[in-house]
Design a protein around this motif. Structure first.
Motif, PDB file in Angstrom:
ATOM      1  N   GLN A 253     -10.989  33.718   4.232  1.00 37.22           N
ATOM      2  CA  GLN A 253     -10.460  35.057   3.930  1.00 37.22           C
ATOM      3  C   GLN A 253     -10.295  35.124   2.415  1.00 37.22           C
ATOM      4  OE1 GLN A 253      -9.455  38.186   3.157  1.00 37.22           O
ATOM      5  NE2 GLN A 253      -9.113  38.350   5.368  1.00 37.22           N
TER       6      GLN A 253
ATOM      7  N   ASP B 147     -14.745  36.657   4.999  1.00 36.90           N
ATOM      8  CA  ASP B 147     -13.931  37.794   5.431  1.00 36.90           C
ATOM      9  C   ASP B 147     -13.507  38.558   4.193  1.00 36.90           C
ATOM     10  OD1 ASP B 147     -12.573  39.598   6.923  1.00 36.90           O
ATOM     11  OD2 ASP B 147     -11.231  38.161   7.883  1.00 36.90           O
TER      12      ASP B 147
ATOM     13  N   THR C 146     -17.668  40.502   6.441  1.00 37.31           N
ATOM     14  CA  THR C 146     -17.080  41.632   7.160  1.00 37.31           C
ATOM     15  C   THR C 146     -17.147  42.870   6.263  1.00 37.31           C
ATOM     16  OG1 THR C 146     -14.881  40.960   6.402  1.00 37.31           O
ATOM     17  CG2 THR C 146     -15.556  40.209   8.574  1.00 37.31           C
TER      18      THR C 146
END
Lengths: 307, 307
Positions: B71, B103, B140
């Protein structure tokens, strides 16, 4: 920081933000050559070239404009060295008294949004000390995840007296695909705008809120409605110039007090020297061309107020 | 790359992705101390600590899992040094044969999305050469800007045989605020899912598309519907474990072939050693605790298939 932004705009009589969105193809030959001579044709070389290019534009325009809006994607494409150039650009612009609007369009679940907010607007705790990873005054935020993606930004804004612009109605052609979908007879972007207004009430500056909105110049009719839905939110207006938005379309974005909106121009200013209109400046004097383009934009925007 | 991901999942019989979302508070004392001794309590020190922490987890789990999902916000909060640790983590995980799902939840107007796509999934042209700023296999993407915010990612995916996961229904509590709004009797997330399915048809791998979707484990009933709306899209499922999603809720996310979904766990794996269940490992052996937590998750997920 919204108070500072409004103060800058009033003082300079210029509701203008210059988008520092450099592509390598915008950077004049002589700057590219110097950077590549020093760092090679590498990510570092490209990052140096866009930093030097930005510096020239900031030096030639900072006394005319209240703010700059670097688009982080243009730096992120050059990886870590590119992001170092982003940070350097923000620091330098800040040292010149400019307000920094980081166009980062972040937004995630709560704990993750917190990390973005801390990294861009706040300070991260390391041992006993606090550090700023990046140093923007405002950032743009994507609302798709709802309140708990936005609130962590608001909390940091409150602590640091900084601000955000939430994407409401974006300037691109396909923005309507989801944003215009009707919910009980009203488009999604209006629902988002209502949320912006209610979030905004929680973190007010003197006259305007810490929570602003992004509404594209390419959709003036929607701008007129959204201006009323969010009376206390500053509207950041992209899409003027290269994307097709015209000065006469901008009036609806402003309040009666002549405030409430700040219009972004990126390509139109930063690579003015590549336009026929400013070609006499030449690539060597690209920054002077940018200065002239700012002066012309300021003049052009006055039409927005001829009602 | 979707073919590679499916192959990895089949081979390991583990539809699992480990979320490398390090907070400094997760990093065991001895790693923090070593990093701070070398770099001081600085952004560089924090970045070194999270990189060493990640490396330990990758080393102890790479033979069990098909993919990791760093992330980026957790790195971005430490500024440029943090993003260098992100890049180092991605490169290292890739060298261990793992598929990298970044992400990053980016999404912008066309030319800007292009820059993100090039930076994270593709290569940027500098002079005669091409460079990868970052090196994920998937990222993403936030759909709020519509098709022209997503297509530039698809184009790069086509060239590079990489992929994306588009946010459809996120795992957070307020995701319904906008995503669940009804449009002609159907929620917005279904409209987004239909788009995902039609985008996906344009860039098919062998059995699944390059265009996947994010649907939170916390919303299993919606997962059931969305599975049918996007039969050829892999679903990346966050929210299992720490966020409240349970194994028995996961069945609807999978297709009859036992494929079609990959379940993320972050905190549940990477700071397993802080849980009572794994406390006997101790902080020194945090990576072994993570390995055990992966094995336990694998076992737990089997319940998803007991129908």
């Amino acid at each position: 920081m919204i108070n500072q932004l409004v103060k800058n705009i009033k003082k300079l009589d210029a509701p203008i933000v210059v988008g520092l969105d450099p592509m390598l193809s915008y950077v004049p030959e002589h700057i590219q050559k110097a950077a590549f001579d020093e760092y090679g044709e590498t990510l570092e070389g490209a990052a140096e070239a866009i930093w030097q290019y930005n510096k020239g534009i900031i030096d030639s325009t900072y006394d005319l404009i209240p703010a700059v809006k670097p688009q982080i994607a243009m730096y992120e494409q050059f990886g870590v060295p590119g992001l170092a150039a982003f940070q350097k650009t923000c620091e330098y612009a800040k040292s010149k008294g400019l307000v920094i609007i980081g166009d980062i369009k972040r937004g995630d679940i709560g704990s993750t949004s917190k990390a973005y907010a801390v990294g861009h607007l706040g300070q991260v705790q390391i041992g006993d000390k606090k550090f700023s990873g990046f140093c923007e005054d405002f950032v743009t935020v994507n609302p798709y995840l709802g309140s708990d993606g936005v609130r962590p930004f608001m909390e940091v804004c409150k602590e640091e007296k900084k601000g955000i612009f939430v994407l409401v109605k974006t300037s691109n052609p396909s923005s309507g695909e989801f944003q215009d979908q009707e919910i009980n007879g009203r488009p999604l972007y209006e629902l988002v705008a209502e949320k912006v207004a209610s979030w905004g009430e929680e973190v007010m500056g003197d006259d305007y809120s810490y929570v602003g909105a992004v509404v594209g110049a390419t959709y003036p009719k929607m701008g007129e409605i959204l201006r009323k839905v969010m009376p206390k939110s500053y509207i950041l207006v992209p899409g003027y110039g290269a994307q097709g938005g015209q000065a006469k379309d901008l009036a609806p974005f402003f309040n009666e007090d002549g405030l409430g909106a700040i219009v972004n121009s990126s390509r139109g200013i930063i690579c003015a020297y590549q336009q026929e209109k400013y070609s006499s400046f030449g690539a060597e004097n690209y920054a002077d061309a940018s200065r002239q383009a700012v002066l012309d934009m300021k003049e052009d925007l006055k039409q927005a107020f001829v009602r």
